[in-house]
Scaffold this active site. Structure first.
Site, PDB file in Angstrom:
ATOM      1  CB  SER A 252     -11.335   8.521 -13.205  1.00 21.25           C
ATOM      2  OG  SER A 252     -10.702   8.316 -11.962  1.00 21.25           O
TER       3      SER A 252
ATOM      4  CE  LYS B 162       4.303 -10.428   0.942  1.00 17.14           C
ATOM      5  NZ  LYS B 162       4.931  -9.419   0.065  1.00 17.14           N
TER       6      LYS B 162
END
Length: 273
Positions: A85, A137
């Site tokens: 990765s 949020k």
């Protein structure tokens, strides 16, 4: 008194090791080391990577610094036990990549994890009152399930990060984007398979990579020394190094807990089974 005999770094190979999860501490250390490589005018750099990856931004900053440096310094990356990765992403900043036949690499993709403790909180009678400026949020809040619009937003974020990864691998290895996508589905593969896919250039050990780096800059591989740039450990750590195996296991466990806590809810270029 000024010491008259300064070491000649022009006839040495710099070595930087990247181990463990890549996060802000790794970025700071590696960027400082790369600056030293440039300032001391090493002709070549051996980049040893033994990492499952880590945070996206930190991996990108290290890659960008390597890409700038390779205009002045030959860079050979050596993949160790695992370079997956984000470790692969950083390796794309090198001119050439060498891996062991059994190196675990690949895992090209992005993952984002959050925790949902809603059922547990209900059992113990805990709830939260949230006041927010917008509906998203508190996305990935641990006390409730994701809504479908939130999942769509996060998937778009992951897809954007994934395309950045794929394009970097395609550019770094001179492959088409479609070719990279054919194996960039999160799977892991060995160094031998990586060679067949075009992710690495050669199979070999770190010593083979050192010799290759020396040859690239016209140095004698039999005589050329490697100068390892590493962060100096605190005095106490060096004094108790006799119990290195025990302290290393404890430290590694603590590091992973800290990493998980600090990156919860962040997109990661990370392989961790």
């Amino acid at each position: 008194m000024v010491w008259p005999f300064k070491p000649s770094f022009r006839k040495q190979i710099a070595r930087i090791e990247i181990t463990g999860a890549i996060a802000s501490a790794t970025r700071k250390r590696v960027l400082d080391a790369l600056k030293t490589v440039e300032e001391k005018r090493f002709p070549a750099l051996l980049l040893r990577i033994d990492s499952p990856g880590g945070t996206v931004g930190d991996s990108q900053e290290i890659y960008s610094a390597l890409k700038r440096l390779r205009d002045k310094v030959k860079i050979v990356a050596s993949f160790g036990n695992i370079s997956a990765s984000g470790g692969v992403y950083i390796g794309m900043g090198a001119h050439h990549i060498m891996a062991n036949p059994g190196t675990i690499t690949g895992s090209i993709g992005v993952i984002l994890r959050g925790n949902n403790l809603e059922r547990l909180l209900k059992k113990v009678g805990v709830s939260f009152k949230v006041v927010k400026s917008g509906p998203y949020k508190d996305i990935l809040a641990f006390d409730r399930e994701l809504t479908q619009p939130e999942e769509n937003i996060l998937q778009e974020l992951i897809d954007t990060s994934y395309i950045q990864f794929v394009q970097t691998v395609a550019e770094g290895r001179n492959l088409s984007v479609e070719t990279v996508k054919s194996f960039a589905d999160g799977r892991i593969f060995t160094g031998q398979q990586a060679l067949e896919l075009g992710v690495v250039d050669r199979l070999g050990t770190e010593e083979d990579a050192r010799r290759w780096a020396a040859e690239l800059v016209g140095l004698d591989p039999e005589k050329t020394l490697c100068y390892t740039l590493e962060e100096r450990k605190p005095l106490l750590t060096r004094l108790i190094s006799g119990n290195s195996q025990i302290s290393s296991c404890i430290s590694s466990g603590i590091d992973w807990v800290e990493f998980d806590l600090s990156t919860n809810g962040l997109p990661l270029w990370l392989y961790r089974p």
